[in-house]
Design a protein around this motif. Structure first.
Motif, PDB file in Angstrom:
ATOM      1  N   VAL A  84       3.975   0.183  -9.819  1.00  0.00           N
ATOM      2  CA  VAL A  84       2.941   1.220  -9.736  1.00  0.00           C
ATOM      3  C   VAL A  84       3.186   2.298 -10.786  1.00  0.00           C
ATOM      4  N   VAL A  85       4.443   2.693 -10.925  1.00  0.00           N
ATOM      5  CA  VAL A  85       4.783   3.693 -11.941  1.00  0.00           C
ATOM      6  C   VAL A  85       4.404   3.189 -13.335  1.00  0.00           C
ATOM      7  N   ASN A  86       4.517   1.858 -13.522  1.00  0.00           N
ATOM      8  CA  ASN A  86       4.174   1.259 -14.816  1.00  0.00           C
ATOM      9  C   ASN A  86       2.716   0.808 -14.894  1.00  0.00           C
ATOM     10  N   GLY A  87       1.895   1.162 -13.883  1.00  0.00           N
ATOM     11  CA  GLY A  87       0.448   0.940 -13.959  1.00  0.00           C
ATOM     12  C   GLY A  87      -0.040  -0.441 -13.589  1.00  0.00           C
ATOM     13  N   ILE A  88       0.574  -1.082 -12.556  1.00  0.00           N
ATOM     14  CA  ILE A  88       0.171  -2.437 -12.190  1.00  0.00           C
ATOM     15  C   ILE A  88      -1.300  -2.514 -11.775  1.00  0.00           C
ATOM     16  N   TRP A  89      -1.789  -1.499 -11.021  1.00  0.00           N
ATOM     17  CA  TRP A  89      -3.153  -1.594 -10.518  1.00  0.00           C
ATOM     18  C   TRP A  89      -4.198  -1.302 -11.587  1.00  0.00           C
ATOM     19  N   HIS A  90      -3.744  -0.869 -12.767  1.00  0.00           N
ATOM     20  CA  HIS A  90      -4.663  -0.780 -13.897  1.00  0.00           C
ATOM     21  C   HIS A  90      -4.777  -2.124 -14.608  1.00  0.00           C
ATOM     22  N   LYS A  91      -3.809  -3.017 -14.343  1.00  0.00           N
ATOM     23  CA  LYS A  91      -3.793  -4.331 -14.992  1.00  0.00           C
ATOM     24  C   LYS A  91      -4.360  -5.424 -14.087  1.00  0.00           C
ATOM     25  N   VAL A  92      -4.256  -5.237 -12.770  1.00  0.00           N
ATOM     26  CA  VAL A  92      -4.699  -6.262 -11.820  1.00  0.00           C
ATOM     27  C   VAL A  92      -5.907  -5.755 -11.044  1.00  0.00           C
ATOM     28  N   GLY A  93      -7.064  -6.333 -11.328  1.00  0.00           N
ATOM     29  CA  GLY A  93      -8.285  -5.966 -10.613  1.00  0.00           C
ATOM     30  C   GLY A  93      -8.687  -7.060  -9.637  1.00  0.00           C
ATOM     31  N   LEU A  94      -9.892  -6.953  -9.088  1.00  0.00           N
ATOM     32  CA  LEU A  94     -10.392  -7.954  -8.144  1.00  0.00           C
ATOM     33  C   LEU A  94     -10.495  -9.323  -8.787  1.00  0.00           C
ATOM     34  N   GLY A  95     -10.852  -9.332 -10.078  1.00  0.00           N
ATOM     35  CA  GLY A  95     -10.955 -10.605 -10.793  1.00  0.00           C
ATOM     36  C   GLY A  95      -9.613 -11.328 -10.847  1.00  0.00           C
ATOM     37  N   SER A  96      -8.551 -10.581 -11.113  1.00  0.00           N
ATOM     38  CA  SER A  96      -7.213 -11.190 -11.164  1.00  0.00           C
ATOM     39  C   SER A  96      -6.779 -11.684  -9.785  1.00  0.00           C
ATOM     40  N   LEU A  97      -7.090 -10.907  -8.751  1.00  0.00           N
ATOM     41  CA  LEU A  97      -6.739 -11.334  -7.389  1.00  0.00           C
ATOM     42  C   LEU A  97      -7.496 -12.601  -7.005  1.00  0.00           C
ATOM     43  N   LEU A  98      -8.778 -12.681  -7.374  1.00  0.00           N
ATOM     44  CA  LEU A  98      -9.566 -13.897  -7.110  1.00  0.00           C
ATOM     45  C   LEU A  98      -8.975 -15.079  -7.868  1.00  0.00           C
ATOM     46  N   PHE A  99      -8.553 -14.840  -9.107  1.00  0.00           N
ATOM     47  CA  PHE A  99      -7.912 -15.873  -9.915  1.00  0.00           C
ATOM     48  C   PHE A  99      -6.670 -16.412  -9.206  1.00  0.00           C
ATOM     49  N   ILE A 100      -5.834 -15.534  -8.656  1.00  0.00           N
ATOM     50  CA  ILE A 100      -4.618 -15.955  -7.961  1.00  0.00           C
ATOM     51  C   ILE A 100      -4.961 -16.804  -6.737  1.00  0.00           C
ATOM     52  N   VAL A 101      -5.975 -16.386  -5.972  1.00  0.00           N
ATOM     53  CA  VAL A 101      -6.375 -17.124  -4.766  1.00  0.00           C
ATOM     54  C   VAL A 101      -6.860 -18.526  -5.132  1.00  0.00           C
ATOM     55  N   VAL A 102      -7.733 -18.617  -6.128  1.00  0.00           N
ATOM     56  CA  VAL A 102      -8.295 -19.918  -6.522  1.00  0.00           C
ATOM     57  C   VAL A 102      -7.203 -20.851  -7.039  1.00  0.00           C
ATOM     58  N   VAL A 103      -6.342 -20.344  -7.915  1.00  0.00           N
ATOM     59  CA  VAL A 103      -5.266 -21.179  -8.465  1.00  0.00           C
ATOM     60  C   VAL A 103      -4.310 -21.618  -7.358  1.00  0.00           C
ATOM     61  N   SER A 104      -4.008 -20.731  -6.414  1.00  0.00           N
ATOM     62  CA  SER A 104      -3.118 -21.085  -5.298  1.00  0.00           C
ATOM     63  C   SER A 104      -3.711 -22.218  -4.468  1.00  0.00           C
TER      64      SER A 104
ATOM     65  N   LEU B 289       0.834  -1.208   0.000  1.00  0.00           N
ATOM     66  CA  LEU B 289       0.000   0.000   0.000  1.00  0.00           C
ATOM     67  C   LEU B 289       0.869   1.259   0.000  1.00  0.00           C
ATOM     68  N   LEU B 290       1.963   1.232   0.779  1.00  0.00           N
ATOM     69  CA  LEU B 290       2.878   2.380   0.819  1.00  0.00           C
ATOM     70  C   LEU B 290       3.480   2.628  -0.560  1.00  0.00           C
ATOM     71  N   ALA B 291       3.913   1.548  -1.225  1.00  0.00           N
ATOM     72  CA  ALA B 291       4.470   1.687  -2.569  1.00  0.00           C
ATOM     73  C   ALA B 291       3.417   2.140  -3.570  1.00  0.00           C
ATOM     74  N   SER B 292       2.155   1.766  -3.328  1.00  0.00           N
ATOM     75  CA  SER B 292       1.071   2.146  -4.241  1.00  0.00           C
ATOM     76  C   SER B 292       0.779   3.637  -4.165  1.00  0.00           C
ATOM     77  N   PHE B 293       0.823   4.193  -2.944  1.00  0.00           N
ATOM     78  CA  PHE B 293       0.501   5.609  -2.781  1.00  0.00           C
ATOM     79  C   PHE B 293       1.736   6.514  -2.820  1.00  0.00           C
ATOM     80  N   PHE B 294       2.884   5.961  -2.378  1.00  0.00           N
ATOM     81  CA  PHE B 294       4.117   6.762  -2.349  1.00  0.00           C
ATOM     82  C   PHE B 294       5.261   5.973  -2.988  1.00  0.00           C
ATOM     83  N   PRO B 295       5.201   5.717  -4.289  1.00  0.00           N
ATOM     84  CA  PRO B 295       6.272   4.951  -4.949  1.00  0.00           C
ATOM     85  C   PRO B 295       7.567   5.745  -5.025  1.00  0.00           C
TER      86      PRO B 295
END
Length: 328
Positions: free
Chosen positions: A216-236, A19-25
């Motif tokens: 973050v500078v390269n826009g990670i949170w524009h590429k990873v949404g809740l759907g992607s996070l759910l995908f990671i949890v299920v696959v794990s 979160l710190l890196a997301s708001f203050f990279p």
């Protein structure tokens, strides 16, 4: 509040760091500063790993060679095969870097501390767990970068002999120097395990902050949404379940004792965050690391939660077996 009781303190710190890196990279002149600091921290991390491991822990295990052989196969054969098959299948349309991240996760060595701790809690063979987990961590320094070059190039990820040499220089050399320093540092390391643990965690947090700042500078949170996070949890969860079931099946098929089965399950199903994040920092471009280590960070927390439940279940089984033997 329940969530905070489930998550261990270090995982909470990881989340705060993200979160710190997301708001203050880190930007501008701070980037090379953090890169240099991260490199130094990683070298210190592996120096301490080398200083902690005794010669006996590194070469021991001959008496349980079948157990250790399977743990190594589970870590460096079963996991990578599952990772390659999953990356080829690619059933869900998500960022390809997430599939690469799972593939990278699958070639990492096992954890040491948590594998031994869960084996002890469950009533397993702790001596064998120390040998297997330590051997996996040591072999991972050699095998994981080689597997990156061998396996991940198949899917277009970067990996070369030059990178293998780089990881040997930045990880293996400090590890060897740390181990050679044991006659002078061994006693000090034994007395200051708590401080060294904080050093380990600080190194990982530095890498995570640097990696996610770049991401973050390269826009990670524009590429990873809740759907992607759910995908990671299920696959794990699915990946961990398959590996645990295979390990239990092999342990019972080949007649291992219940204590050895516990050791196989906890040493053969874990992946090391402590080794994985520093290696990623060396092996891959900084812009890739944030996305790449997301599966590892989430899998790490899931494996702790699942193994905590399994350990309690095994402990009850061991206690019931002992009560039945006492009453017989």
């Amino acid at each position: 509040m329940k969530l905070f009781r489930i998550l261990d303190p270090f995982t909470l710190t990881l989340i705060i760091t993200v979160l710190l890196a997301s708001f203050f990279p880190a930007r501008g002149g701070f980037v090379p500063f953090f890169e240099g600091l991260t490199t130094a921290a990683i070298a210190l991390l592996f120096f301490m790993h080398g200083a902690k491991l005794s010669r006996t822990a590194i070469i021991a295990g001959g008496s349980h060679w079948r157990l250790h052989l399977w743990v190594m196969c589970s870590t460096f054969v079963l996991f990578p095969v599952l990772g390659v098959l999953f990356a080829k299948w690619a059933p869900v349309n998500v960022d390809p870097a997430l599939y690469t991240g799972f593939l990278y996760l699958c070639i990492l060595p096992a954890t040491v501390q948590s594998a031994i701790a869960f084996t002890s809690l469950a009533g397993g063979n702790v001596a064998a767990a120390v040998c297997s987990a330590s051997a996996s961590s040591l072999l991972g320094i050699f095998l994981s970068p080689l597997l990156v070059g061998l396996v991940m190039n198949i899917h277009g990820a970067e990996g070369s002999l030059e990178q293998v040499g780089k990881i040997m220089l930045q990880l293996l050399l400090p590890f060897v120097l740390g181990h050679l320093s044991r006659p002078w540092t061994g006693e000090w390391v034994s007395r200051n395990k708590k401080w060294i643990s904080k050093t380990d965690q600080s190194s990982i947090l530095l890498v995570v902050y640097s990696a996610f700042s770049e991401a973050v500078v390269n826009g990670i949170w524009h590429k990873v949404g809740l759907g992607s996070l759910l995908f990671i949890v299920v696959v794990s969860l699915v990946l961990l379940a398959i590996v645990i079931l295979v390990n239990v099946g092999v342990a019972r098929k080949f007649g291992f004792s219940k204590a050895d089965e516990i050791t196989i399950v906890f040493c053969g199903s874990k992946k090391s965050l402590a080794n994985g994040i520093p290696m990623a920092n060396i092996l891959f471009p900084t812009a890739m690391i944030g996305m790449m280590v997301l599966p590892l960070m989430i899998f790490h927390q899931i494996q702790l939660m699942v193994c905590a439940v399994l350990a309690r279940r095994y402990k009850r089984q061991i206690e019931n077996m002992q009560q039945n033997q006492a009453s017989a």
